[in-house]
Design a protein around this motif. Structure first.
Motif, PDB file in Angstrom:
ATOM      1  N   UNK A 132       8.620   3.340   5.485  1.00 20.63           N
ATOM      2  CA  UNK A 132       8.906   3.581   6.902  1.00 20.63           C
ATOM      3  C   UNK A 132       7.750   4.282   7.619  1.00 20.63           C
ATOM      4  N   UNK A 133       6.671   4.530   6.910  1.00 16.25           N
ATOM      5  CA  UNK A 133       5.523   5.231   7.494  1.00 16.25           C
ATOM      6  C   UNK A 133       4.404   4.246   7.792  1.00 16.25           C
ATOM      7  N   UNK A 134       4.044   4.126   9.055  1.00 16.03           N
ATOM      8  CA  UNK A 134       2.924   3.230   9.377  1.00 16.03           C
ATOM      9  C   UNK A 134       1.604   3.849   8.912  1.00 16.03           C
ATOM     10  N   UNK A 135       0.794   3.040   8.285  1.00 19.13           N
ATOM     11  CA  UNK A 135      -0.507   3.508   7.796  1.00 19.13           C
ATOM     12  C   UNK A 135      -1.567   2.541   8.297  1.00 19.13           C
ATOM     13  N   UNK A 136      -2.605   3.110   8.895  1.00 18.11           N
ATOM     14  CA  UNK A 136      -3.639   2.278   9.528  1.00 18.11           C
ATOM     15  C   UNK A 136      -4.710   1.807   8.552  1.00 18.11           C
ATOM     16  N   UNK A 137      -4.702   2.300   7.322  1.00 15.63           N
ATOM     17  CA  UNK A 137      -5.723   1.924   6.345  1.00 15.63           C
ATOM     18  C   UNK A 137      -5.139   0.935   5.339  1.00 15.63           C
ATOM     19  N   UNK A 138      -5.682  -0.255   5.324  1.00 17.08           N
ATOM     20  CA  UNK A 138      -5.152  -1.326   4.479  1.00 17.08           C
ATOM     21  C   UNK A 138      -5.168  -0.938   2.995  1.00 17.08           C
ATOM     22  N   UNK A 139      -6.252  -0.323   2.545  1.00 14.69           N
ATOM     23  CA  UNK A 139      -6.376   0.066   1.128  1.00 14.69           C
ATOM     24  C   UNK A 139      -5.267   1.036   0.734  1.00 14.69           C
ATOM     25  N   UNK A 140      -4.955   1.971   1.602  1.00 22.95           N
ATOM     26  CA  UNK A 140      -3.915   2.958   1.331  1.00 22.95           C
ATOM     27  C   UNK A 140      -2.553   2.276   1.321  1.00 22.95           C
ATOM     28  N   UNK A 141      -2.301   1.419   2.293  1.00 19.69           N
ATOM     29  CA  UNK A 141      -1.038   0.684   2.355  1.00 19.69           C
ATOM     30  C   UNK A 141      -0.855  -0.178   1.108  1.00 19.69           C
ATOM     31  N   UNK A 142      -1.918  -0.826   0.667  1.00 21.02           N
ATOM     32  CA  UNK A 142      -1.838  -1.658  -0.540  1.00 21.02           C
ATOM     33  C   UNK A 142      -1.515  -0.835  -1.770  1.00 21.02           C
ATOM     34  N   UNK A 143      -2.026   0.383  -1.843  1.00 17.80           N
ATOM     35  CA  UNK A 143      -1.711   1.264  -2.962  1.00 17.80           C
ATOM     36  C   UNK A 143      -0.216   1.589  -2.965  1.00 17.80           C
ATOM     37  N   UNK A 144       0.338   1.860  -1.790  1.00 19.97           N
ATOM     38  CA  UNK A 144       1.776   2.108  -1.670  1.00 19.97           C
ATOM     39  C   UNK A 144       2.593   0.878  -2.030  1.00 19.97           C
ATOM     40  N   UNK A 145       2.139  -0.284  -1.611  1.00 13.81           N
ATOM     41  CA  UNK A 145       2.837  -1.535  -1.933  1.00 13.81           C
ATOM     42  C   UNK A 145       2.816  -1.802  -3.439  1.00 13.81           C
ATOM     43  N   UNK A 146       1.680  -1.514  -4.089  1.00 16.39           N
ATOM     44  CA  UNK A 146       1.587  -1.703  -5.552  1.00 16.39           C
ATOM     45  C   UNK A 146       2.532  -0.759  -6.287  1.00 16.39           C
ATOM     46  N   UNK A 147       2.645   0.467  -5.791  1.00 11.84           N
ATOM     47  CA  UNK A 147       3.570   1.417  -6.409  1.00 11.84           C
ATOM     48  C   UNK A 147       4.992   0.880  -6.342  1.00 11.84           C
ATOM     49  N   UNK A 148       5.414   0.426  -5.174  1.00 12.88           N
ATOM     50  CA  UNK A 148       6.773  -0.114  -5.038  1.00 12.88           C
ATOM     51  C   UNK A 148       6.961  -1.334  -5.932  1.00 12.88           C
ATOM     52  N   UNK A 149       5.988  -2.199  -6.010  1.00 15.19           N
ATOM     53  CA  UNK A 149       6.089  -3.378  -6.882  1.00 15.19           C
ATOM     54  C   UNK A 149       6.199  -2.957  -8.352  1.00 15.19           C
ATOM     55  N   UNK A 150       5.434  -1.958  -8.757  1.00 13.57           N
ATOM     56  CA  UNK A 150       5.515  -1.459 -10.141  1.00 13.57           C
ATOM     57  C   UNK A 150       6.903  -0.898 -10.437  1.00 13.57           C
ATOM     58  N   UNK A 151       7.454  -0.166  -9.473  1.00 14.38           N
ATOM     59  CA  UNK A 151       8.794   0.403  -9.655  1.00 14.38           C
ATOM     60  C   UNK A 151       9.855  -0.691  -9.699  1.00 14.38           C
ATOM     61  N   UNK A 152       9.715  -1.697  -8.837  1.00 20.23           N
ATOM     62  CA  UNK A 152      10.678  -2.799  -8.826  1.00 20.23           C
ATOM     63  C   UNK A 152      10.629  -3.570 -10.143  1.00 20.23           C
ATOM     64  N   UNK A 153       9.462  -3.682 -10.746  1.00 20.36           N
ATOM     65  CA  UNK A 153       9.331  -4.373 -12.028  1.00 20.36           C
ATOM     66  C   UNK A 153       9.896  -3.531 -13.175  1.00 20.36           C
ATOM     67  N   UNK A 154       9.846  -2.213 -13.033  1.00 23.98           N
ATOM     68  CA  UNK A 154      10.259  -1.320 -14.120  1.00 23.98           C
ATOM     69  C   UNK A 154      11.746  -0.978 -14.088  1.00 23.98           C
ATOM     70  N   UNK A 155      12.391  -1.148 -12.947  1.00 20.70           N
ATOM     71  CA  UNK A 155      13.777  -0.707 -12.789  1.00 20.70           C
ATOM     72  C   UNK A 155      14.715  -1.881 -12.562  1.00 20.70           C
ATOM     73  N   UNK A 156      15.989  -1.693 -12.917  1.00 21.65           N
ATOM     74  CA  UNK A 156      16.972  -2.739 -12.621  1.00 21.65           C
ATOM     75  C   UNK A 156      17.094  -2.962 -11.112  1.00 21.65           C
TER      76      UNK A 156
END
Length: 178
Positions: A132-156
């Motif tokens: 829910x937090x807008x971030x103007x830096x693509x690299x930072x946003x991608x890091x957050x997106x990768x974290x969520x993807x890692x969590x989605x892969x690790x959890x039911x």
């Protein structure tokens, strides 16, 4: 190897000139290079020295990045408490300078330490809130997106969906009270 040699030559020159700010930036680059080549102890040493030198000049967004990479060094050695301390320093600087991307990136890295410790619930709550937090830096946003993807892969999936609903409801509750 050649780039590192040139950085060391520049480091010697900056010491001779007595330019602490330049010395701090060269040590930062040497620390990042050492971290990238898995020489963690050397990276920690360079980065801590750079923080000590740059700290004399006050807080800056550059200082936040120095804390980020020192935190990554601690995380690589699974000293997750020390890593979180560095990421919190980054967050504090981001708050002081009103630079949302630094706060966001610090929180992403804190969430990763929780994931590493097996505290997936904490990591997931942080990650979902960051959506829910807008971030103007693509690299930072991608890091957050990768974290969520890692969590989605690790959890039911049902655990992720329940947490997503809980976070979404707490951030933007239904005004009708339904």
């Amino acid at each position: 190897a050649k780039a590192e040699q040139l950085m060391h030559e520049n480091l010697q020159l900056s010491h001779q000139l007595g330019n602490d700010r330049l010395t701090a930036y060269i040590l930062y680059d040497l620390g990042r290079l050492a971290l990238a080549t898995n020489r963690i102890e050397q990276a920690k040493e360079h980065l801590q020295k750079s923080i000590n030198l740059l700290g004399k000049f006050g807080e800056s967004h550059e200082m936040a990045m120095f804390h980020l990479y020192l935190g990554k060094c601690f995380a690589a050695h699974t000293d997750l408490h020390a890593a979180r301390d560095q990421f919190w320093q980054m967050i504090k600087i981001g708050q002081a300078l009103d630079m949302v991307y630094l706060v966001y990136w610090g929180l992403v890295n804190i969430a990763r330490t929780y994931l590493e410790e097996g505290q997936t619930g904490k990591a997931l709550e942080i990650s979902l809130t960051l959506r829910h937090c807008p971030v103007e830096h693509k690299r930072v946003q991608e890091d957050g997106d990768r974290l969520l993807a890692d969590l989605q892969a690790a959890l039911p999936q049902d655990q992720v969906e329940a947490a997503m609903k809980r976070v979404d409801d707490s951030i933007s509750p239904d005004p009708a009270g339904v």
